[in-house]
Design a protein around this motif. Structure first.
Motif, PDB file in Angstrom:
ATOM      1  N   VAL A  42     -54.557  12.460  53.954  1.00 36.69           N
ATOM      2  CA  VAL A  42     -55.154  11.216  53.478  1.00 36.69           C
ATOM      3  C   VAL A  42     -55.565  11.385  52.020  1.00 36.69           C
ATOM      4  N   LEU A  43     -55.240  10.395  51.201  1.00 36.17           N
ATOM      5  CA  LEU A  43     -55.733  10.390  49.825  1.00 36.17           C
ATOM      6  C   LEU A  43     -56.603   9.161  49.638  1.00 36.17           C
ATOM      7  N   ILE A  44     -57.809   9.376  49.099  1.00 39.16           N
ATOM      8  CA  ILE A  44     -58.698   8.249  48.838  1.00 39.16           C
ATOM      9  C   ILE A  44     -58.989   8.243  47.345  1.00 39.16           C
ATOM     10  N   LEU A  45     -58.682   7.140  46.689  1.00 40.03           N
ATOM     11  CA  LEU A  45     -58.850   7.102  45.237  1.00 40.03           C
ATOM     12  C   LEU A  45     -59.646   5.884  44.808  1.00 40.03           C
ATOM     13  N   ASP A  46     -60.701   6.112  44.030  1.00 40.05           N
ATOM     14  CA  ASP A  46     -61.528   5.025  43.530  1.00 40.05           C
ATOM     15  C   ASP A  46     -61.081   4.717  42.096  1.00 40.05           C
ATOM     16  N   GLU A  47     -60.529   3.574  41.891  1.00 41.33           N
ATOM     17  CA  GLU A  47     -60.038   3.155  40.570  1.00 41.33           C
ATOM     18  C   GLU A  47     -59.199   4.260  39.912  1.00 41.33           C
ATOM     19  N   PRO A  48     -58.099   4.652  40.553  1.00 36.01           N
ATOM     20  CA  PRO A  48     -57.353   5.804  40.039  1.00 36.01           C
ATOM     21  C   PRO A  48     -56.690   5.545  38.689  1.00 36.01           C
ATOM     22  N   LEU A  49     -56.511   4.292  38.320  1.00 36.35           N
ATOM     23  CA  LEU A  49     -55.787   4.018  37.077  1.00 36.35           C
ATOM     24  C   LEU A  49     -56.711   3.956  35.864  1.00 36.35           C
ATOM     25  N   ASN A  50     -58.034   3.898  36.128  1.00 39.34           N
ATOM     26  CA  ASN A  50     -58.994   3.850  35.011  1.00 39.34           C
ATOM     27  C   ASN A  50     -58.827   5.046  34.090  1.00 39.34           C
ATOM     28  N   GLY A  51     -58.745   4.794  32.808  1.00 37.90           N
ATOM     29  CA  GLY A  51     -58.744   5.891  31.845  1.00 37.90           C
ATOM     30  C   GLY A  51     -57.406   6.570  31.697  1.00 37.90           C
ATOM     31  N   LEU A  52     -56.365   6.042  32.348  1.00 40.52           N
ATOM     32  CA  LEU A  52     -55.053   6.672  32.211  1.00 40.52           C
ATOM     33  C   LEU A  52     -54.217   5.924  31.176  1.00 40.52           C
ATOM     34  N   ASP A  53     -53.373   6.679  30.476  1.00 39.53           N
ATOM     35  CA  ASP A  53     -52.455   6.033  29.541  1.00 39.53           C
ATOM     36  C   ASP A  53     -51.261   5.488  30.339  1.00 39.53           C
ATOM     37  N   PRO A  54     -50.437   4.653  29.723  1.00 36.18           N
ATOM     38  CA  PRO A  54     -49.318   4.027  30.457  1.00 36.18           C
ATOM     39  C   PRO A  54     -48.480   5.049  31.215  1.00 36.18           C
ATOM     40  N   GLU A  55     -48.236   6.190  30.591  1.00 31.49           N
ATOM     41  CA  GLU A  55     -47.446   7.219  31.249  1.00 31.49           C
ATOM     42  C   GLU A  55     -48.158   7.717  32.498  1.00 31.49           C
ATOM     43  N   GLY A  56     -49.487   7.914  32.378  1.00 26.78           N
ATOM     44  CA  GLY A  56     -50.292   8.377  33.506  1.00 26.78           C
ATOM     45  C   GLY A  56     -50.284   7.364  34.636  1.00 26.78           C
ATOM     46  N   ILE A  57     -50.374   6.081  34.270  1.00 24.86           N
ATOM     47  CA  ILE A  57     -50.384   5.024  35.282  1.00 24.86           C
ATOM     48  C   ILE A  57     -49.074   5.046  36.066  1.00 24.86           C
ATOM     49  N   ARG A  58     -47.979   5.183  35.329  1.00 23.89           N
ATOM     50  CA  ARG A  58     -46.665   5.225  35.943  1.00 23.89           C
ATOM     51  C   ARG A  58     -46.564   6.419  36.896  1.00 23.89           C
ATOM     52  N   PHE A  59     -47.056   7.567  36.402  1.00 22.35           N
ATOM     53  CA  PHE A  59     -47.014   8.781  37.206  1.00 22.35           C
ATOM     54  C   PHE A  59     -47.777   8.595  38.511  1.00 22.35           C
ATOM     55  N   VAL A  60     -49.001   8.067  38.413  1.00 23.75           N
ATOM     56  CA  VAL A  60     -49.825   7.901  39.613  1.00 23.75           C
ATOM     57  C   VAL A  60     -49.163   6.944  40.596  1.00 23.75           C
ATOM     58  N   ARG A  61     -48.614   5.864  40.050  1.00 24.02           N
ATOM     59  CA  ARG A  61     -47.979   4.885  40.932  1.00 24.02           C
ATOM     60  C   ARG A  61     -46.819   5.480  41.732  1.00 24.02           C
ATOM     61  N   VAL A  71     -52.619   6.524  52.063  1.00 23.61           N
ATOM     62  CA  VAL A  71     -53.191   6.394  50.728  1.00 23.61           C
ATOM     63  C   VAL A  71     -54.084   5.162  50.716  1.00 23.61           C
ATOM     64  N   LEU A  72     -55.346   5.361  50.333  1.00 17.56           N
ATOM     65  CA  LEU A  72     -56.267   4.237  50.204  1.00 17.56           C
ATOM     66  C   LEU A  72     -56.799   4.261  48.778  1.00 17.56           C
ATOM     67  N   THR A  90     -47.456  -1.388  43.833  1.00 24.10           N
ATOM     68  CA  THR A  90     -47.724  -0.101  44.469  1.00 24.10           C
ATOM     69  C   THR A  90     -48.111  -0.211  45.931  1.00 24.10           C
ATOM     70  N   VAL A  91     -48.826  -1.280  46.293  1.00 24.45           N
ATOM     71  CA  VAL A  91     -49.442  -1.298  47.619  1.00 24.45           C
ATOM     72  C   VAL A  91     -48.575  -1.986  48.679  1.00 24.45           C
ATOM     73  N   ASP A  92     -48.797  -1.550  49.940  1.00 29.65           N
ATOM     74  CA  ASP A  92     -48.157  -2.201  51.079  1.00 29.65           C
ATOM     75  C   ASP A  92     -49.123  -3.172  51.724  1.00 29.65           C
ATOM     76  N   ASP A  93     -50.359  -2.672  51.919  1.00 32.99           N
ATOM     77  CA  ASP A  93     -51.386  -3.492  52.558  1.00 32.99           C
ATOM     78  C   ASP A  93     -52.497  -3.771  51.563  1.00 32.99           C
ATOM     79  N   VAL A  94     -53.170  -4.887  51.752  1.00 30.50           N
ATOM     80  CA  VAL A  94     -54.233  -5.274  50.836  1.00 30.50           C
ATOM     81  C   VAL A  94     -55.485  -5.643  51.624  1.00 30.50           C
ATOM     82  N   VAL A  95     -56.634  -5.152  51.146  1.00 32.60           N
ATOM     83  CA  VAL A  95     -57.919  -5.553  51.701  1.00 32.60           C
ATOM     84  C   VAL A  95     -58.730  -6.077  50.523  1.00 32.60           C
TER      85      VAL A  95
END
Lengths: 246, 239, 190
Positions: free
Chosen positions: A160-179, A192-193, A205-210
């Protein structure tokens, strides 16, 4: 305790039910409940202050709820037999002491779970921090701190991966990588949550949305279900949260 | 002046400054209460010499709060960055901060002195030493200088733990600087040893006698020197 | 878990600087005071700082969140931390406790009282553990250091006649504070 549903043998089901949290007389979570399943990326969306981080912190046993349950594979986080191999969490910041080196930070986490030291180099390479491993965390940039947090979460190769605002503070390349990375995790059957207030970044990126707003779940389902008749997820989000701030 | 007002506002909203204020009042009066009934020429003054803990905390946290990265979600952001973008002149910033510390320390010293002396006079009645304006001024001066010393050292070190430790340990009944006087008489010229002469008549066996005025001069020199050094270092290094 | 906590302590530069400075100050003061009297009274400050830092450093950079997600059983995690702290502190305390008497032995030829060395070592170790517990409760390095130093160096000398012997106070307060710290650590939001 509450989950009557049989748990998949692969593991990694997150079940949250009826969470209530009050802080200073204010109800910040009013009966939050949803599920995140293996093999899918679940996006936990809401404006700032809606209760996303509080929910994730309760799920990780950092904060306590006044009532309700948050379970991973049917048990509260604090009772997981092997938390590092079960759940990896990325909360805001680096989660590391600023005067330690990145490698030293990963080393103590690895030791806490009895992981081989070779894992440290693997995760460092995975997030692209190999060259910065010997530097003190206080000297890291925002993005590097986030990468270190991700490396920490991946040490135990958790289901299980739990990420709180994982894209914050990342550059475009980082965002792409994380996605891409998160999609791969889900494809390999892991859960993945992630929480976010950035709708546009998430739709692909997401399959399900809450969707959460003012401590209440206002919508949940697959991406298509939640988007519904709206043009896109962003429009649906504003309609659901009546545009109450970002 | 606006910068001083901003610094005062910062101090006033720091919980630790209120704690420092409470300590400044409680420590010397508490010691005076514990020592009640024991007359002596330095009664009250000695308590005030040992009771400087409050202003030490004040001087330290005024600076260390700017560098603090602890706490829930500070995440590496230091308040100092904000401060220096608001008041870009480093010398002005430091002067404003020191000014704010003085503006808090002086009334605290007055209040603590008044309270401590009141307790001494109530508990000792006519056996208490007569009040002497010069010595009382010495107490206020000593307290203010001590706050500034703590302030300057913390600026130099950018971290509060070391100055707090060293200065607090040194307010102990047998201070480190006092021990050093057994080693070399020069130790009588440490800021605290010299500064106390402004209001305490006898210190230990008194190898060296320093008149109050000289004590004032010596401590002033220490404070001025350290402040200048702190300013010089502070203006030269990265925030 | 103890290995993880040991690893944390060892990779914190503050651990080594604090202990090194404490030992250095202790040796220096021994020379200054020269005769008989040990400077351990002052060296206590270094151990207080070390103990408080050990637990409060968790709150720098949000490390506490990492700690509690990888070791969610909080009481065990805290016990591991204290155990690791004791492992590091014991030799350091022994070095400090020995340094004074051995210098006196070398300079004046006074024999070393090993019973006293043992007592001082135990005292410093317990003091470090108490400081760590106070650090857990306050979660703020400066506040913890200030409170403990205030108690030991400012208040204690004046309260002397009202308190039992130092060692007795410490032996009683260590378990009490450790338990209180564990209860708070378990209960509260991280």
């Amino acid at each position: 305790m509450c989950s009557s549903r049989p748990v998949a043998s692969l593991g990694g089901v997150i079940t949250i039910d009826g969470l209530v949290k009050r802080r200073g007389g204010k109800e910040i979570l009013a009966g939050v409940g949803f599920e995140a399943r293996p093999g899918r990326v679940t996006g936990f969306l809401g404006p700032n202050g809606a209760g996303k981080s509080s929910t994730l912190r309760i799920l990780l046993g950092l904060d306590r709820a006044h009532s309700g349950t948050a379970l991973v594979d049917g048990v509260p986080y604090g009772r997981l037999a092997d938390p590092v191999r079960t759940v990896g969490a990325v909360l805001d910041g680096s989660g590391a002491h600023r005067s330690r080196t990145g490698r030293a930070h990963l080393r103590w986490v690895a030791r806490s779970a009895g992981l081989p030291p070779s894992r440290i180099d693997e995760v460092l390479a995975l997030v692209g921090l190999t060259d910065a491993a010997g530097r003190r965390v206080g000297r890291y940039s925002l993005g590097m701190g986030r990468r270190l947090a991700l490396a920490t979460a991946l040490l135990g190769d958790p289901s299980v991966l739990i990420l709180d605002e994982p894209l914050n503070g990342l550059d475009p390349e980082g965002i792409r990588f994380v996605r891409t990375f998160l999609r791969e995790r889900a494809r390999s059957g892991r859960t993945v949550l992630l929480s976010s207030h950035l709708m546009g970044e998430l739709a692909e990126t997401v399959d399900d949305v809450v969707v959460i707003d003012h401590g209440r779940i206002v919508a949940r389902g697959t991406l298509a279900e939640v988007t519904g008749t709206h043009r896109n997820l962003e429009d649906a989000f504003f309609a659901l949260t009546s545009g109450s701030g970002r | 002046m606006r910068a001083v007002r901003a610094e005062l506002a910062k101090l006033g909203t720091l919980p630790s400054v209120w704690l420092a204020a409470a300590l400044a009042l409680v420590v010397p009066t508490g010691i005076a209460l514990l020592n009640r009934g024991v007359p002596g020429p330095d009664r009250g003054y000695q308590e005030l010499a040992f009771g400087v803990m409050g202003v030490i905390v004040l001087g330290v946290v005024a600076v260390s709060s700017e560098y603090l990265t602890e706490g829930a979600d500070a995440g590496g952001g230091r308040q100092l960055t904000t401060s220096l973008t608001a008041v870009p002149s480093r010398v002005r910033f430091l002067a404003a901060k020191a000014g704010a510390v003085v503006l808090v320390a002086v009334p605290l010293a007055f209040a603590a002195t008044a309270a401590t002396m009141a307790i001494v006079h109530v508990t000792l009645a006519e056996r208490a030493a007569a009040l002497d304006a010069g010595r009382l001024a010495g107490v206020v001066c000593y307290w203010t200088y001590t706050a500034l010393l703590a302030f300057a050292i913390t600026v130099l070190l950018r971290h509060g733990v070391v100055p707090l430790t060293v200065l607090l340990v040194n307010t102990s009944v047998v201070s480190v600087t006092f021990l050093l006087t057994k080693f070399t008489p020069l130790a009588y010229y440490f800021p605290d040893m010299a500064g106390m002469r402004m209001f305490v008549g006898r210190i230990g066996d008194d190898g060296v006698v320093i008149p109050p005025l000289l004590g004032l001069l010596v401590m002033s020199a220490w404070v001025a020197g350290l402040l200048v050094l702190a300013a010089a270092v502070f203006t030269r290094r990265d925030a | 878990m103890i290995r993880a906590e040991l690893s944390k302590l060892a990779s914190l530069p503050a651990t080594w600087t604090t202990l090194a400075w404490t030992l250095a100050a202790n040796v220096l003061l021994t020379f200054v005071i020269a005769v008989g009297d040990t400077p351990v009274a002052y060296s206590r400050a270094g151990f207080i700082v070390f103990g408080v830092l050990a637990t409060c450093s968790e709150y720098t950079g949000g490390q506490i969140r990492t700690t509690l997600t990888v070791m969610p059983r909080r009481v065990r995690q805290l016990a591991a931390k204290h155990a690791a702290l004791a492992v590091v502190t014991l030799p350091a305390a022994l070095a400090v406790a020995l340094s004074g008497p051995s210098i006196t032995l070398a300079v004046l030829g006074t024999p070393v009282d090993f019973w006293q060395v043992a007592e001082v070592t135990a005292y410093l170790t317990l003091l470090t553990l108490v400081s760590a517990a106070v650090g857990v409760l306050l979660r703020h390095t400066l506040a913890g250091v200030g409170l403990l130093l205030g108690c030991l160096f400012v208040a204690a000398p004046f309260l002397h006649e009202y308190l039992p012997d130092d060692m007795v106070t410490l032996v009683v307060s260590t378990p009490v504070l450790l338990i209180v710290a564990a209860v708070f650590h378990r209960r509260r939001d991280a």
